[in-house]
Design a protein around this motif. Structure first.
Motif, PDB file in Angstrom:
ATOM      1  N   VAL A 169       0.743  -0.948   0.026  1.00  0.00           N
ATOM      2  CA  VAL A 169       0.035  -0.145  -0.259  1.00  0.00           C
ATOM      3  C   VAL A 169       0.808   1.336   0.174  1.00  0.00           C
ATOM      4  CG1 VAL A 169      -1.832  -1.136   1.391  1.00  0.00           C
ATOM      5  CG2 VAL A 169      -0.287   0.355   2.369  1.00  0.00           C
ATOM      6  N   PRO A 170       0.037   2.329  -0.251  1.00  0.00           N
ATOM      7  CA  PRO A 170      -0.870   2.900  -0.932  1.00  0.00           C
ATOM      8  C   PRO A 170      -0.919   2.153  -2.704  1.00  0.00           C
ATOM      9  CG  PRO A 170       0.156   4.875  -0.841  1.00  0.00           C
ATOM     10  CD  PRO A 170       0.726   3.885  -0.061  1.00  0.00           C
ATOM     11  N   GLU A 171      -1.855   2.183  -3.697  1.00  0.00           N
ATOM     12  CA  GLU A 171      -2.025   0.992  -4.215  1.00  0.00           C
ATOM     13  C   GLU A 171      -0.653   2.413  -5.554  1.00  0.00           C
ATOM     14  OE1 GLU A 171      -5.441   2.595  -6.230  1.00  0.00           O
ATOM     15  OE2 GLU A 171      -6.003   1.289  -8.536  1.00  0.00           O
ATOM     16  N   LYS A 172      -0.594   3.416  -5.630  1.00  0.00           N
ATOM     17  CA  LYS A 172       0.049   4.069  -6.585  1.00  0.00           C
ATOM     18  C   LYS A 172       1.664   4.701  -6.028  1.00  0.00           C
ATOM     19  CE  LYS A 172      -2.882   7.028  -9.008  1.00  0.00           C
ATOM     20  NZ  LYS A 172      -4.173   6.313  -8.376  1.00  0.00           N
ATOM     21  N   VAL A 173       2.335   3.933  -6.721  1.00  0.00           N
ATOM     22  CA  VAL A 173       3.722   4.531  -6.542  1.00  0.00           C
ATOM     23  C   VAL A 173       4.492   4.807  -7.135  1.00  0.00           C
ATOM     24  CG1 VAL A 173       6.407   2.737  -6.094  1.00  0.00           C
ATOM     25  CG2 VAL A 173       3.454   1.476  -4.936  1.00  0.00           C
ATOM     26  N   VAL A 174       5.062   6.202  -6.806  1.00  0.00           N
ATOM     27  CA  VAL A 174       6.225   6.854  -7.951  1.00  0.00           C
ATOM     28  C   VAL A 174       7.520   6.599  -7.570  1.00  0.00           C
ATOM     29  CG1 VAL A 174       5.749   9.054  -8.429  1.00  0.00           C
ATOM     30  CG2 VAL A 174       4.283   8.839  -7.796  1.00  0.00           C
ATOM     31  N   ALA A 175       8.443   6.730  -8.288  1.00  0.00           N
ATOM     32  CA  ALA A 175      10.012   6.590  -8.832  1.00  0.00           C
ATOM     33  C   ALA A 175       9.839   7.586  -8.763  1.00  0.00           C
ATOM     34  CB  ALA A 175      10.516   5.474  -9.674  1.00  0.00           C
ATOM     35  N   VAL A 243      -6.590  -5.050  -0.543  1.00  0.00           N
ATOM     36  CA  VAL A 243      -5.771  -3.815  -1.038  1.00  0.00           C
ATOM     37  C   VAL A 243      -6.063  -3.635  -2.129  1.00  0.00           C
ATOM     38  CG1 VAL A 243      -4.630  -3.124   1.131  1.00  0.00           C
ATOM     39  CG2 VAL A 243      -3.500  -4.423  -0.541  1.00  0.00           C
ATOM     40  N   PRO A 244      -6.099  -2.705  -3.554  1.00  0.00           N
ATOM     41  CA  PRO A 244      -6.298  -3.082  -5.316  1.00  0.00           C
ATOM     42  C   PRO A 244      -4.604  -3.301  -4.940  1.00  0.00           C
ATOM     43  CG  PRO A 244      -6.449  -0.675  -3.534  1.00  0.00           C
ATOM     44  CD  PRO A 244      -5.914  -1.584  -2.603  1.00  0.00           C
ATOM     45  N   ALA A 245      -4.134  -3.557  -6.422  1.00  0.00           N
ATOM     46  CA  ALA A 245      -3.481  -3.836  -7.001  1.00  0.00           C
ATOM     47  C   ALA A 245      -2.664  -2.652  -6.805  1.00  0.00           C
ATOM     48  CB  ALA A 245      -3.440  -5.007  -8.358  1.00  0.00           C
ATOM     49  N   GLN A 246      -1.231  -2.962  -6.772  1.00  0.00           N
ATOM     50  CA  GLN A 246      -0.491  -1.158  -6.871  1.00  0.00           C
ATOM     51  C   GLN A 246      -0.095  -1.108  -8.259  1.00  0.00           C
ATOM     52  OE1 GLN A 246       2.993  -2.182  -4.081  1.00  0.00           O
ATOM     53  NE2 GLN A 246       2.506  -0.612  -3.247  1.00  0.00           N
ATOM     54  N   GLN A 247      -0.029   0.691  -8.652  1.00  0.00           N
ATOM     55  CA  GLN A 247       0.537   0.520 -10.068  1.00  0.00           C
ATOM     56  C   GLN A 247       1.400   1.572 -10.017  1.00  0.00           C
ATOM     57  OE1 GLN A 247      -2.534   3.248 -11.810  1.00  0.00           O
ATOM     58  NE2 GLN A 247      -4.056   2.320 -10.689  1.00  0.00           N
ATOM     59  N   PHE A 248       2.371   1.657 -10.578  1.00  0.00           N
ATOM     60  CA  PHE A 248       3.849   1.973 -10.530  1.00  0.00           C
ATOM     61  C   PHE A 248       4.602   2.928 -11.503  1.00  0.00           C
ATOM     62  CE2 PHE A 248       5.750  -0.847  -7.136  1.00  0.00           C
ATOM     63  CZ  PHE A 248       4.812  -1.225  -7.610  1.00  0.00           C
ATOM     64  N   PHE A 249       4.575   4.570 -11.609  1.00  0.00           N
ATOM     65  CA  PHE A 249       5.119   4.877 -11.684  1.00  0.00           C
ATOM     66  C   PHE A 249       6.368   5.971 -12.003  1.00  0.00           C
ATOM     67  CE2 PHE A 249       0.609   5.509 -11.258  1.00  0.00           C
ATOM     68  CZ  PHE A 249      -0.682   6.028 -12.637  1.00  0.00           C
ATOM     69  N   ALA A 315       4.754  12.796 -13.979  1.00  0.00           N
ATOM     70  CA  ALA A 315       4.805  11.193 -13.863  1.00  0.00           C
ATOM     71  C   ALA A 315       4.710  10.608 -15.061  1.00  0.00           C
ATOM     72  CB  ALA A 315       5.172  10.509 -12.177  1.00  0.00           C
ATOM     73  N   THR A 316       5.213   9.461 -15.451  1.00  0.00           N
ATOM     74  CA  THR A 316       4.695   8.408 -16.398  1.00  0.00           C
ATOM     75  C   THR A 316       4.404   7.067 -15.750  1.00  0.00           C
ATOM     76  OG1 THR A 316       6.801   8.241 -17.523  1.00  0.00           O
ATOM     77  CG2 THR A 316       4.938   9.707 -18.073  1.00  0.00           C
ATOM     78  N   ARG A 317       3.736   6.213 -16.312  1.00  0.00           N
ATOM     79  CA  ARG A 317       4.059   5.083 -15.783  1.00  0.00           C
ATOM     80  C   ARG A 317       5.075   4.169 -16.115  1.00  0.00           C
ATOM     81  NH1 ARG A 317      -1.448   2.862 -14.127  1.00  0.00           N
ATOM     82  NH2 ARG A 317      -2.594   4.194 -15.344  1.00  0.00           N
ATOM     83  N   ASP A 318       5.484   2.990 -15.415  1.00  0.00           N
ATOM     84  CA  ASP A 318       6.702   2.562 -14.922  1.00  0.00           C
ATOM     85  C   ASP A 318       6.398   1.082 -14.835  1.00  0.00           C
ATOM     86  OD1 ASP A 318       9.725   2.805 -14.982  1.00  0.00           O
ATOM     87  OD2 ASP A 318       9.587   3.035 -12.477  1.00  0.00           O
ATOM     88  N   GLY A 319       7.570   0.008 -15.320  1.00  0.00           N
ATOM     89  CA  GLY A 319       7.650  -1.843 -14.999  1.00  0.00           C
ATOM     90  C   GLY A 319       7.073  -1.565 -12.952  1.00  0.00           C
TER      91      GLY A 319
END
Ligand code: ZN
Length: 320
Positions: A169-175, A243-249, A315-319
């Motif tokens: 958690v949380p859903e959004k992870v930002v590098a 918890v929702p699946a995480q999204q990586f940015f 930010a943009t989507r990231d693996g």
């Protein structure tokens, strides 16, 4: 330093806990508590109130200390950071006490820590630094100016994203790489060294004073400590696993203010995904600031729109 004069748009739902009982600490540094399991394992730290007006982290640490949570492996270190700013917190003017002299989350470069500058925040950073030097894994708890989806800031290296995925958690992870105005605690020393196994996360739990940010601060802390095997799994079970699946940015660029007057084109709050490249975001003096590519997520647009500060990050989507 610039004084903070920002009107407040949001209700103050969270009560900042009285932390004066924690002042003595137990390891030689005020407001730092350390518990050693006696069993080999990492030294894991959770830190709060690097910014004085973000009570959710203090709520999480107060909860752990009141519940006498102790490590089963390694060491558990709990740190209240910017005490002076936290004590100055006034619910009637809640934006005024992010810091007293300067932003404590921009002083963690060695040049600053070991330099000539002096401030309330630098004195505290220098006091806590020996503790931080011994920490293997850090979760630094923050919150945001705007009501927007919570974010885990993982730093620029894969080890940060991997740790964020373990927390879940949380859903959004930002590098990201931080800010031009100075180094964050998350990026201090070995935490930002790709060759070191040490890692750190900075969580933005939601709007500073919304009740949900206090809940997420506790849940993320529990999941962080359990994921690292430092506390028993029951601590996390109380929050459920739904918890929702995480999204990586990944942050592509920081818009650092170059002029005396920066204005946003719309009242952005963060987390918005702007579909089209070339969309106008704002004006930095005469310069138009536009999205560089399609599908850009806005990361924490600031209200502190001063020269040299970060206005917003893109930010943009990231693996993963
Ligand atoms: Zn903060």
């Amino acid at each position: 330093m610039t004084k903070i004069a920002i009107p407040n748009d949001y209700p103050v739902e969270l009560a900042a806990p009285d932390i004066s009982v924690y002042a003595p600490g137990n390891c030689g540094v005020p407001y730092i508590w350390q518990f050693d399991s006696g069993v080999a394992g990492p030294n894991v730290m959770v830190s709060a109130i690097v910014h004085g007006n973000e009570p959710c982290g203090a709520i999480a640490l107060d909860w752990l200390l009141r519940e006498d949570v102790r490590p089963i492996r390694g060491k558990l270190t709990l740190g209240f950071m910017n005490i002076a700013a936290y004590e100055a917190f006034d619910p009637a003017d809640p934006n005024a006490t992010r810091w007293l002299d300067e932003d404590m989350n921009r002083v963690w470069g060695l040049d600053v820590l070991e330099g000539e500058r002096d401030s309330v925040e630098l004195r505290r950073a220098r006091e806590v630094r020996p503790v931080l030097d011994e920490v293997d894994m850090l979760l630094d708890i923050h919150s945001m100016q705007h009501l927007a989806p919570p974010l885990m800031m993982s730093g620029q290296h894969p080890k940060g994203q991997e740790l964020a995925a373990r927390v879940g958690v949380p859903e959004k992870v930002v590098a990201d790489t931080g800010h031009a105005a100075g180094r964050r605690m998350r990026d201090y020393g070995a935490f930002d060294d790709p060759a070191s196994p040490k890692a750190a996360l900075l969580i933005e739990c939601g709007q500073h004073w919304e009740a949900a940010s206090g809940h997420l601060a506790k849940m993320a802390t529990a999941r962080f400590l359990v994921a690292l095997g430092v506390v028993a799994p029951e601590l996390k079970d109380r929050f459920g696993d739904d918890v929702p699946a995480q999204q990586f940015f990944r942050v592509r660029e920081a818009v650092t203010i170059e002029s005396e007057v920066f204005t946003f084109a719309r009242p952005f709050t963060g987390g918005e995904i702007i579909a089209k490249a070339g969309t106008l975001l704002g004006h930095d003096g005469d310069r138009e600031v536009r999205t560089p590519v399609d599908d850009v997520m806005l990361v924490m647009p600031s209200k502190r729109l001063w020269k040299g500060q970060t206005a917003v990050r893109l930010a943009t989507r990231d693996g993963a």
